[in-house]
Design a protein around this motif. Sequence first.
Motif, PDB file in Angstrom:
ATOM      1  N   GLN A 144       0.824  -1.210   0.000  1.00 18.36           N
ATOM      2  CA  GLN A 144       0.000   0.000   0.000  1.00 18.36           C
ATOM      3  C   GLN A 144       0.859   1.261   0.000  1.00 18.36           C
ATOM      4  O   GLN A 144       0.516   2.251  -0.628  1.00 18.36           O
ATOM      5  N   GLN A 145       1.994   1.223   0.699  1.00 22.98           N
ATOM      6  CA  GLN A 145       2.796   2.429   0.897  1.00 22.98           C
ATOM      7  C   GLN A 145       3.931   2.612  -0.105  1.00 22.98           C
ATOM      8  O   GLN A 145       4.389   3.732  -0.310  1.00 22.98           O
ATOM      9  N   VAL A 146       4.392   1.509  -0.707  1.00 21.46           N
ATOM     10  CA  VAL A 146       5.562   1.593  -1.590  1.00 21.46           C
ATOM     11  C   VAL A 146       5.208   0.998  -2.953  1.00 21.46           C
ATOM     12  O   VAL A 146       5.047  -0.221  -3.083  1.00 21.46           O
ATOM     13  N   PRO A 147       5.079   1.840  -3.979  1.00 22.13           N
ATOM     14  CA  PRO A 147       4.794   1.316  -5.317  1.00 22.13           C
ATOM     15  C   PRO A 147       5.926   0.408  -5.802  1.00 22.13           C
ATOM     16  O   PRO A 147       7.113   0.704  -5.585  1.00 22.13           O
ATOM     17  N   GLY A 148       5.575  -0.698  -6.404  1.00 17.99           N
ATOM     18  CA  GLY A 148       6.583  -1.606  -6.965  1.00 17.99           C
ATOM     19  C   GLY A 148       6.911  -2.791  -6.086  1.00 17.99           C
ATOM     20  O   GLY A 148       7.593  -3.713  -6.528  1.00 17.99           O
ATOM     21  N   VAL A 149       6.415  -2.817  -4.852  1.00 16.28           N
ATOM     22  CA  VAL A 149       6.652  -3.980  -4.002  1.00 16.28           C
ATOM     23  C   VAL A 149       5.750  -5.109  -4.468  1.00 16.28           C
ATOM     24  O   VAL A 149       4.527  -4.950  -4.568  1.00 16.28           O
ATOM     25  N   LYS A 150       6.375  -6.246  -4.787  1.00 18.57           N
ATOM     26  CA  LYS A 150       5.615  -7.411  -5.277  1.00 18.57           C
ATOM     27  C   LYS A 150       5.332  -8.395  -4.142  1.00 18.57           C
ATOM     28  O   LYS A 150       4.246  -8.956  -4.072  1.00 18.57           O
ATOM     29  N   SER A 151       6.322  -8.631  -3.311  1.00 19.82           N
ATOM     30  CA  SER A 151       6.142  -9.572  -2.211  1.00 19.82           C
ATOM     31  C   SER A 151       7.173  -9.308  -1.129  1.00 19.82           C
ATOM     32  O   SER A 151       8.148  -8.576  -1.343  1.00 19.82           O
ATOM     33  N   VAL A 152       6.959  -9.949   0.018  1.00 22.84           N
ATOM     34  CA  VAL A 152       7.877  -9.860   1.137  1.00 22.84           C
ATOM     35  C   VAL A 152       8.224 -11.286   1.540  1.00 22.84           C
ATOM     36  O   VAL A 152       7.352 -12.127   1.681  1.00 22.84           O
ATOM     37  N   GLU A 153       9.521 -11.548   1.699  1.00 20.35           N
ATOM     38  CA  GLU A 153       9.999 -12.881   2.064  1.00 20.35           C
ATOM     39  C   GLU A 153      10.916 -12.786   3.269  1.00 20.35           C
ATOM     40  O   GLU A 153      11.624 -11.806   3.441  1.00 20.35           O
ATOM     41  N   THR A 154      10.917 -13.840   4.077  1.00 15.60           N
ATOM     42  CA  THR A 154      11.862 -13.895   5.188  1.00 15.60           C
ATOM     43  C   THR A 154      13.132 -14.579   4.738  1.00 15.60           C
ATOM     44  O   THR A 154      13.117 -15.416   3.847  1.00 15.60           O
ATOM     45  N   VAL A 155      14.210 -14.201   5.353  1.00 12.36           N
ATOM     46  CA  VAL A 155      15.517 -14.774   5.031  1.00 12.36           C
ATOM     47  C   VAL A 155      15.992 -15.591   6.220  1.00 12.36           C
ATOM     48  O   VAL A 155      15.803 -15.236   7.338  1.00 12.36           O
TER      49      VAL A 155
END
Length: 106
Positions: free
Chosen positions: A95-106
């Motif tokens: 919602q806040q950052v255009p272009g973010v596709k996904s979030v993954e843990t490392v």
Amino acid sequence: MLPKLDTPFYFQFIYVIISLNSLIILELTKGGDKMRESVEKALDKIRPTLRADGGDIELIDVVDGVVKVRLTGACGGCPMSQMTLKMGVERALKQQVPGVKSVETV
């Protein structure tokens, strides 16, 4: 038949190609830095909620719209961490950052 290239012209042509590639790489890097800064700012808004439960989140990398993070503290071993990551962190970042596709843990 191809015309014979003058040596100085040939080297100038290669230099121009190398220069253009460097400019493109620099622009991509600058864009990546902007996205990383935006993601970091968005995570700063999320952190108080995570810290209230004894956890935190660390930004590791941003590559092609994929944000890689590490959940720390209580969040690191929590069985609900993936739910928090997808339904909380990923939703907020998208919602806040255009272009973010996904979030993954490392």
